[in-house]
Motif scaffolding. Structure first.
Motif, PDB file in Angstrom:
ATOM      1  N   SER A   1      -1.942  11.203   8.056  1.00  0.00           N
ATOM      2  CA  SER A   1      -0.630  10.146   8.200  1.00  0.00           C
ATOM      3  C   SER A   1      -1.170   8.887   7.464  1.00  0.00           C
ATOM      4  CB  SER A   1      -0.253  10.024   9.573  1.00  0.00           C
ATOM      5  OG  SER A   1       0.352  11.377  10.253  1.00  0.00           O
ATOM      6  N   ALA A   2      -2.229   8.287   7.888  1.00  0.00           N
ATOM      7  CA  ALA A   2      -2.781   6.983   7.312  1.00  0.00           C
ATOM      8  C   ALA A   2      -2.858   6.989   5.826  1.00  0.00           C
ATOM      9  CB  ALA A   2      -4.131   6.611   7.870  1.00  0.00           C
ATOM     10  N   ALA A   3      -3.110   8.177   5.355  1.00  0.00           N
ATOM     11  CA  ALA A   3      -3.231   8.296   3.782  1.00  0.00           C
ATOM     12  C   ALA A   3      -1.882   8.494   3.002  1.00  0.00           C
ATOM     13  CB  ALA A   3      -4.130   9.489   3.300  1.00  0.00           C
ATOM     14  N   MET A   4      -1.026   9.136   3.865  1.00  0.00           N
ATOM     15  CA  MET A   4       0.425   9.255   3.415  1.00  0.00           C
ATOM     16  C   MET A   4       0.978   7.803   3.323  1.00  0.00           C
ATOM     17  SD  MET A   4       3.099  10.769   2.273  1.00  0.00           S
ATOM     18  CE  MET A   4       2.762  12.459   2.622  1.00  0.00           C
ATOM     19  N   ASN A   5       0.789   6.878   4.534  1.00  0.00           N
ATOM     20  CA  ASN A   5       1.320   5.529   4.504  1.00  0.00           C
ATOM     21  C   ASN A   5       0.705   4.806   3.562  1.00  0.00           C
ATOM     22  OD1 ASN A   5       2.366   6.310   7.158  1.00  0.00           O
ATOM     23  ND2 ASN A   5       1.990   4.508   7.730  1.00  0.00           N
ATOM     24  N   LEU A   6      -0.712   4.956   3.143  1.00  0.00           N
ATOM     25  CA  LEU A   6      -1.158   4.290   2.048  1.00  0.00           C
ATOM     26  C   LEU A   6      -0.501   4.672   0.539  1.00  0.00           C
ATOM     27  CD1 LEU A   6      -3.371   2.242   1.189  1.00  0.00           C
ATOM     28  CD2 LEU A   6      -5.023   4.376   0.892  1.00  0.00           C
ATOM     29  N   GLY A   7       0.075   5.878   0.466  1.00  0.00           N
ATOM     30  CA  GLY A   7       0.553   6.426  -0.637  1.00  0.00           C
ATOM     31  C   GLY A   7       1.773   5.878  -0.861  1.00  0.00           C
ATOM     32  N   VAL A   8       2.745   5.587   0.321  1.00  0.00           N
ATOM     33  CA  VAL A   8       4.100   4.814   0.280  1.00  0.00           C
ATOM     34  C   VAL A   8       3.895   3.551  -0.238  1.00  0.00           C
ATOM     35  CG1 VAL A   8       5.831   4.407   1.694  1.00  0.00           C
ATOM     36  CG2 VAL A   8       5.091   6.561   2.017  1.00  0.00           C
ATOM     37  N   GLY A   9       2.867   2.853   0.693  1.00  0.00           N
ATOM     38  CA  GLY A   9       2.681   1.466   0.155  1.00  0.00           C
ATOM     39  C   GLY A   9       2.276   1.310  -1.194  1.00  0.00           C
ATOM     40  N   ALA A  10       1.494   2.100  -1.760  1.00  0.00           N
ATOM     41  CA  ALA A  10       1.102   2.049  -3.295  1.00  0.00           C
ATOM     42  C   ALA A  10       2.520   2.298  -4.211  1.00  0.00           C
ATOM     43  CB  ALA A  10       0.211   2.806  -3.678  1.00  0.00           C
ATOM     44  N   ALA A  11       3.496   3.335  -3.904  1.00  0.00           N
ATOM     45  CA  ALA A  11       4.353   3.500  -4.765  1.00  0.00           C
ATOM     46  C   ALA A  11       5.245   2.279  -4.437  1.00  0.00           C
ATOM     47  CB  ALA A  11       4.916   4.776  -4.000  1.00  0.00           C
ATOM     48  N   ALA A  12       5.544   1.775  -3.322  1.00  0.00           N
ATOM     49  CA  ALA A  12       6.471   0.577  -3.067  1.00  0.00           C
ATOM     50  C   ALA A  12       5.971  -0.602  -3.991  1.00  0.00           C
ATOM     51  CB  ALA A  12       6.470   0.158  -1.565  1.00  0.00           C
ATOM     52  N   LEU A  13       4.599  -0.680  -3.968  1.00  0.00           N
ATOM     53  CA  LEU A  13       4.070  -1.834  -4.801  1.00  0.00           C
ATOM     54  C   LEU A  13       4.240  -1.647  -6.176  1.00  0.00           C
ATOM     55  CD1 LEU A  13       2.297  -4.515  -5.062  1.00  0.00           C
ATOM     56  CD2 LEU A  13       0.394  -2.943  -5.147  1.00  0.00           C
ATOM     57  N   ALA A  14       4.209  -0.401  -6.547  1.00  0.00           N
ATOM     58  CA  ALA A  14       4.631  -0.125  -7.862  1.00  0.00           C
ATOM     59  C   ALA A  14       5.859  -0.354  -8.372  1.00  0.00           C
ATOM     60  CB  ALA A  14       4.172   1.298  -8.590  1.00  0.00           C
ATOM     61  N   ALA A  15       6.896   0.020  -7.298  1.00  0.00           N
ATOM     62  CA  ALA A  15       8.311  -0.211  -7.617  1.00  0.00           C
ATOM     63  C   ALA A  15       8.783  -1.845  -7.415  1.00  0.00           C
ATOM     64  CB  ALA A  15       9.143   0.353  -6.519  1.00  0.00           C
TER      65      ALA A  15
ATOM     66  N   LEU B   1       7.143  -6.385   0.294  1.00  0.00           N
ATOM     67  CA  LEU B   1       7.988  -4.766   0.304  1.00  0.00           C
ATOM     68  C   LEU B   1       6.665  -3.643   0.530  1.00  0.00           C
ATOM     69  CD1 LEU B   1      10.592  -3.159   0.030  1.00  0.00           C
ATOM     70  CD2 LEU B   1       9.795  -2.930  -2.548  1.00  0.00           C
ATOM     71  N   ALA B   2       5.839  -3.820  -0.263  1.00  0.00           N
ATOM     72  CA  ALA B   2       4.813  -2.923  -0.491  1.00  0.00           C
ATOM     73  C   ALA B   2       4.053  -2.839   1.068  1.00  0.00           C
ATOM     74  CB  ALA B   2       3.742  -3.176  -1.452  1.00  0.00           C
ATOM     75  N   ALA B   3       3.706  -4.122   1.650  1.00  0.00           N
ATOM     76  CA  ALA B   3       2.758  -4.350   2.929  1.00  0.00           C
ATOM     77  C   ALA B   3       3.800  -3.687   4.013  1.00  0.00           C
ATOM     78  CB  ALA B   3       2.561  -5.521   3.200  1.00  0.00           C
ATOM     79  N   VAL B   4       5.021  -3.794   4.107  1.00  0.00           N
ATOM     80  CA  VAL B   4       5.866  -3.355   4.916  1.00  0.00           C
ATOM     81  C   VAL B   4       6.057  -1.814   4.797  1.00  0.00           C
ATOM     82  CG1 VAL B   4       8.315  -2.892   5.753  1.00  0.00           C
ATOM     83  CG2 VAL B   4       7.331  -5.481   5.621  1.00  0.00           C
ATOM     84  N   CYS B   5       5.860  -1.201   3.742  1.00  0.00           N
ATOM     85  CA  CYS B   5       6.107   0.148   3.465  1.00  0.00           C
ATOM     86  C   CYS B   5       4.664   0.880   3.895  1.00  0.00           C
ATOM     87  CB  CYS B   5       6.466   0.519   2.045  1.00  0.00           C
ATOM     88  SG  CYS B   5       8.060   0.137   1.648  1.00  0.00           S
ATOM     89  N   LEU B   6       3.665  -0.045   3.823  1.00  0.00           N
ATOM     90  CA  LEU B   6       2.275   0.798   4.348  1.00  0.00           C
ATOM     91  C   LEU B   6       2.576   1.031   5.811  1.00  0.00           C
ATOM     92  CD1 LEU B   6      -0.904   1.167   3.961  1.00  0.00           C
ATOM     93  CD2 LEU B   6      -0.904  -1.412   4.301  1.00  0.00           C
ATOM     94  N   TRP B   7       2.890  -0.022   6.557  1.00  0.00           N
ATOM     95  CA  TRP B   7       3.148   0.407   7.944  1.00  0.00           C
ATOM     96  C   TRP B   7       4.162   1.203   8.353  1.00  0.00           C
ATOM     97  CZ3 TRP B   7       1.093  -2.626  12.337  1.00  0.00           C
ATOM     98  CH2 TRP B   7       0.130  -3.534  11.933  1.00  0.00           C
ATOM     99  N   LEU B   8       5.248   1.249   7.763  1.00  0.00           N
ATOM    100  CA  LEU B   8       6.549   2.116   7.977  1.00  0.00           C
ATOM    101  C   LEU B   8       6.112   3.627   7.669  1.00  0.00           C
ATOM    102  CD1 LEU B   8       9.561   0.015   7.205  1.00  0.00           C
ATOM    103  CD2 LEU B   8       8.316   0.171   9.443  1.00  0.00           C
ATOM    104  N   GLY B   9       5.501   3.851   6.371  1.00  0.00           N
ATOM    105  CA  GLY B   9       5.331   5.046   6.130  1.00  0.00           C
ATOM    106  C   GLY B   9       6.667   6.071   5.638  1.00  0.00           C
ATOM    107  N   LEU B  10       6.263   7.327   5.692  1.00  0.00           N
ATOM    108  CA  LEU B  10       7.539   8.164   5.113  1.00  0.00           C
ATOM    109  C   LEU B  10       8.330   8.341   5.848  1.00  0.00           C
ATOM    110  CD1 LEU B  10       8.044   9.333   2.307  1.00  0.00           C
ATOM    111  CD2 LEU B  10       6.938  11.443   2.920  1.00  0.00           C
TER     112      LEU B  10
END
Length: 171
Positions: free
Chosen positions: A55-69, A87-96
């Motif tokens: 789950s932490a890895a998935m959150n990291l992926g969501v944060g990285a995708a949000a950073l790219a966006a 946006l990216a930092a918040v998405c890291l915490w919120l996850g998919l």
């Protein structure tokens, strides 16, 4: 686990997100330390609530995708750099699981914020607004941008209960 310890990640997240919103509303900037603090606190928060590694890895992926966006939106001048990083930092915490609600709530809050600012910047209200505090008159300045960190914070608050951090606290 002690209930106070379980509440600590939520307090850190909510405090930093609300600080970002206030800073953006007052100064049209989101200090880098806020996004960096969210990034640095995430691993400790994940450990505190017992987040599985997958789950932490998935959150990291969501944060990285949000950073790219966010970087793309910054390059197009749709958002500021602080907004993209927050946006990216918040998405890291919120996850998919909370991402859809976060994006919807952020978009709706951004629309409401735009309508509010257009109203404040109207020819009818602007002269009255200029009599108020400097930060409000700056919000009413037609040449200023939109403090989108406020909308991001609202979206984060709406979606937070769907996270592992918020779910165990009765949010």
């Amino acid at each position: 686990m002690f209930p106070t310890l379980a509440a600590l990640p939520a307090l850190v997240f909510l405090g930093l997100v609300l600080t970002a919103a206030v800073e953006d509303a007052l100064s049209f900037t989101i200090p880098n330390w806020i996004s960096l603090a969210l990034l640095a606190a995430f691993p400790l928060a994940a450990l505190t609530v017992g987040m599985p590694l997958a789950s932490a890895a998935m959150n990291l992926g969501v944060g990285a995708a949000a950073l790219a966006a966010g970087m793309g939106m910054f390059a197009l001048r749709w958002v500021g750099g602080g907004d993209a990083k927050l946006l990216a930092a918040v998405c890291l915490w919120l996850g998919l699981p909370a991402l859809g609600l976060f994006l919807l709530a952020t978009a709706l809050a951004g629309g409401a914020l735009a309508i509010l600012l257009l109203t404040l910047r109207s020819d009818q209200l602007r002269p009255l607004i200029l009599l108020g505090p400097r930060w409000i008159s700056r919000l009413a300045d037609p040449g200023e941008s939109v403090p989108y960190g406020v909308a991001i914070a609202i979206g984060a608050l709406v979606a937070f209960p769907q996270t592992l951090f918020g779910a165990g606290l009765g949010f």
